[in-house]
Motif scaffolding. Sequence first.
Motif, PDB file in Angstrom:
ATOM      1  N   LEU A  15       0.826  -1.205   0.000  1.00 35.98           N
ATOM      2  CA  LEU A  15       0.000   0.000   0.000  1.00 35.98           C
ATOM      3  C   LEU A  15       0.862   1.258   0.000  1.00 35.98           C
ATOM      4  N   LEU A  16       1.930   1.247   0.784  1.00 36.30           N
ATOM      5  CA  LEU A  16       2.859   2.373   0.794  1.00 36.30           C
ATOM      6  C   LEU A  16       3.506   2.548  -0.580  1.00 36.30           C
ATOM      7  N   ALA A  17       3.874   1.438  -1.206  1.00 38.97           N
ATOM      8  CA  ALA A  17       4.480   1.508  -2.535  1.00 38.97           C
ATOM      9  C   ALA A  17       3.512   2.110  -3.552  1.00 38.97           C
ATOM     10  N   ALA A  18       2.256   1.703  -3.491  1.00 37.76           N
ATOM     11  CA  ALA A  18       1.264   2.239  -4.424  1.00 37.76           C
ATOM     12  C   ALA A  18       1.024   3.731  -4.175  1.00 37.76           C
ATOM     13  N   TRP A  19       0.951   4.105  -2.911  1.00 40.88           N
ATOM     14  CA  TRP A  19       0.704   5.498  -2.543  1.00 40.88           C
ATOM     15  C   TRP A  19       1.853   6.398  -3.000  1.00 40.88           C
ATOM     16  N   CYS A  20       3.073   5.988  -2.702  1.00 41.25           N
ATOM     17  CA  CYS A  20       4.225   6.799  -3.097  1.00 41.25           C
ATOM     18  C   CYS A  20       4.463   6.721  -4.604  1.00 41.25           C
ATOM     19  N   GLY A  21       4.123   5.596  -5.203  1.00 40.80           N
ATOM     20  CA  GLY A  21       4.211   5.496  -6.658  1.00 40.80           C
ATOM     21  C   GLY A  21       3.245   6.452  -7.340  1.00 40.80           C
ATOM     22  N   TRP A  22       2.054   6.596  -6.764  1.00 45.25           N
ATOM     23  CA  TRP A  22       1.085   7.550  -7.294  1.00 45.25           C
ATOM     24  C   TRP A  22       1.609   8.980  -7.160  1.00 45.25           C
ATOM     25  N   ALA A  23       2.242   9.272  -6.035  1.00 49.65           N
ATOM     26  CA  ALA A  23       2.828  10.609  -5.851  1.00 49.65           C
ATOM     27  C   ALA A  23       3.941  10.851  -6.872  1.00 49.65           C
ATOM     28  N   ALA A  24       4.747   9.836  -7.134  1.00 51.55           N
ATOM     29  CA  ALA A  24       5.814   9.986  -8.130  1.00 51.55           C
ATOM     30  C   ALA A  24       5.219  10.191  -9.524  1.00 51.55           C
ATOM     31  N   ARG A  26       2.480  11.643 -10.179  1.00 56.15           N
ATOM     32  CA  ARG A  26       1.952  13.003 -10.208  1.00 56.15           C
ATOM     33  C   ARG A  26       3.049  14.050 -10.028  1.00 56.15           C
ATOM     34  N   ASP A  27       4.315  13.610 -10.069  1.00 57.33           N
ATOM     35  CA  ASP A  27       5.477  14.493  -9.985  1.00 57.33           C
ATOM     36  C   ASP A  27       5.540  15.240  -8.653  1.00 57.33           C
ATOM     37  N   GLN A  28       5.276  14.518  -7.548  1.00 48.91           N
ATOM     38  CA  GLN A  28       5.300  15.104  -6.215  1.00 48.91           C
ATOM     39  C   GLN A  28       6.361  14.430  -5.353  1.00 48.91           C
ATOM     40  N   PRO A  29       6.990  15.193  -4.467  1.00 52.53           N
ATOM     41  CA  PRO A  29       7.929  14.580  -3.524  1.00 52.53           C
ATOM     42  C   PRO A  29       7.165  13.915  -2.380  1.00 52.53           C
ATOM     43  N   THR A  30       7.877  13.229  -1.524  1.00 50.52           N
ATOM     44  CA  THR A  30       7.240  12.668  -0.330  1.00 50.52           C
ATOM     45  C   THR A  30       6.804  13.809   0.578  1.00 50.52           C
ATOM     46  N   LYS A  31       5.648  13.612   1.182  1.00 54.20           N
ATOM     47  CA  LYS A  31       5.091  14.635   2.066  1.00 54.20           C
ATOM     48  C   LYS A  31       4.943  14.043   3.463  1.00 54.20           C
ATOM     49  N   ASP A  32       4.487  14.864   4.382  1.00 53.04           N
ATOM     50  CA  ASP A  32       4.362  14.425   5.776  1.00 53.04           C
ATOM     51  C   ASP A  32       3.502  13.177   5.912  1.00 53.04           C
ATOM     52  N   TRP A  33       2.419  13.089   5.151  1.00 53.65           N
ATOM     53  CA  TRP A  33       1.551  11.923   5.236  1.00 53.65           C
ATOM     54  C   TRP A  33       2.269  10.660   4.793  1.00 53.65           C
ATOM     55  N   HIS A  34       3.152  10.797   3.826  1.00 55.68           N
ATOM     56  CA  HIS A  34       3.928   9.640   3.378  1.00 55.68           C
ATOM     57  C   HIS A  34       4.850   9.154   4.500  1.00 55.68           C
ATOM     58  N   ARG A  93      10.147  13.956  -7.486  1.00 61.11           N
ATOM     59  CA  ARG A  93       9.402  12.716  -7.700  1.00 61.11           C
ATOM     60  C   ARG A  93      10.277  11.496  -7.447  1.00 61.11           C
ATOM     61  N   TRP A  94      11.583  11.645  -7.585  1.00 59.79           N
ATOM     62  CA  TRP A  94      12.475  10.496  -7.408  1.00 59.79           C
ATOM     63  C   TRP A  94      12.545  10.065  -5.950  1.00 59.79           C
ATOM     64  N   GLY A  95      12.337  10.975  -5.033  1.00 62.12           N
ATOM     65  CA  GLY A  95      12.246  10.606  -3.627  1.00 62.12           C
ATOM     66  C   GLY A  95      11.037   9.729  -3.372  1.00 62.12           C
ATOM     67  N   SER A  96       9.910  10.091  -3.957  1.00 55.11           N
ATOM     68  CA  SER A  96       8.697   9.271  -3.827  1.00 55.11           C
ATOM     69  C   SER A  96       8.891   7.913  -4.484  1.00 55.11           C
TER      70      SER A  96
END
Length: 119
Positions: A15-24, A26-34, A93-96
């Motif tokens: 689930l974490l992989a899917a969530w962070c993959g979705w953020a990547a 969408r060209d977003q870095p990791t955020k506090d929720w991640h 996005r590469w961090g995500s």
Amino acid sequence: MLDVLTVATAVAALLLAAWCGWAAYRDQPTKDWHFIGMAVVTLLALVQLVVGIVQLARGEEPGQGTTIFVAYLLGSFACVPAAGLLSLGERSRWGSLTVAASGVVLTVLEVRLFDIWRG
């Protein structure tokens, strides 16, 4: 090993992989929720590490050897926090994507831990 804990950790990691993959995607870095998600997955891996060590201390033996079992336990515990630290340094996005990859790697490590314990 507790089968329920292994499955819960693997599912949470996916689930974490899917969530962070979705953020990547969408060209977003990791955020506090991640990072909260990473903390939950890391906590599950820590519980598994403690359970594994307690079982070894009680005299239970993994089917494929204690050394490799402990190595996989430690690797499972360190996988997501290491990726989280890397994602702090790479605020793109590469961090995500790094965190997403660590979730997939942790899932594979969980399957391997299950195999090692069962023999």
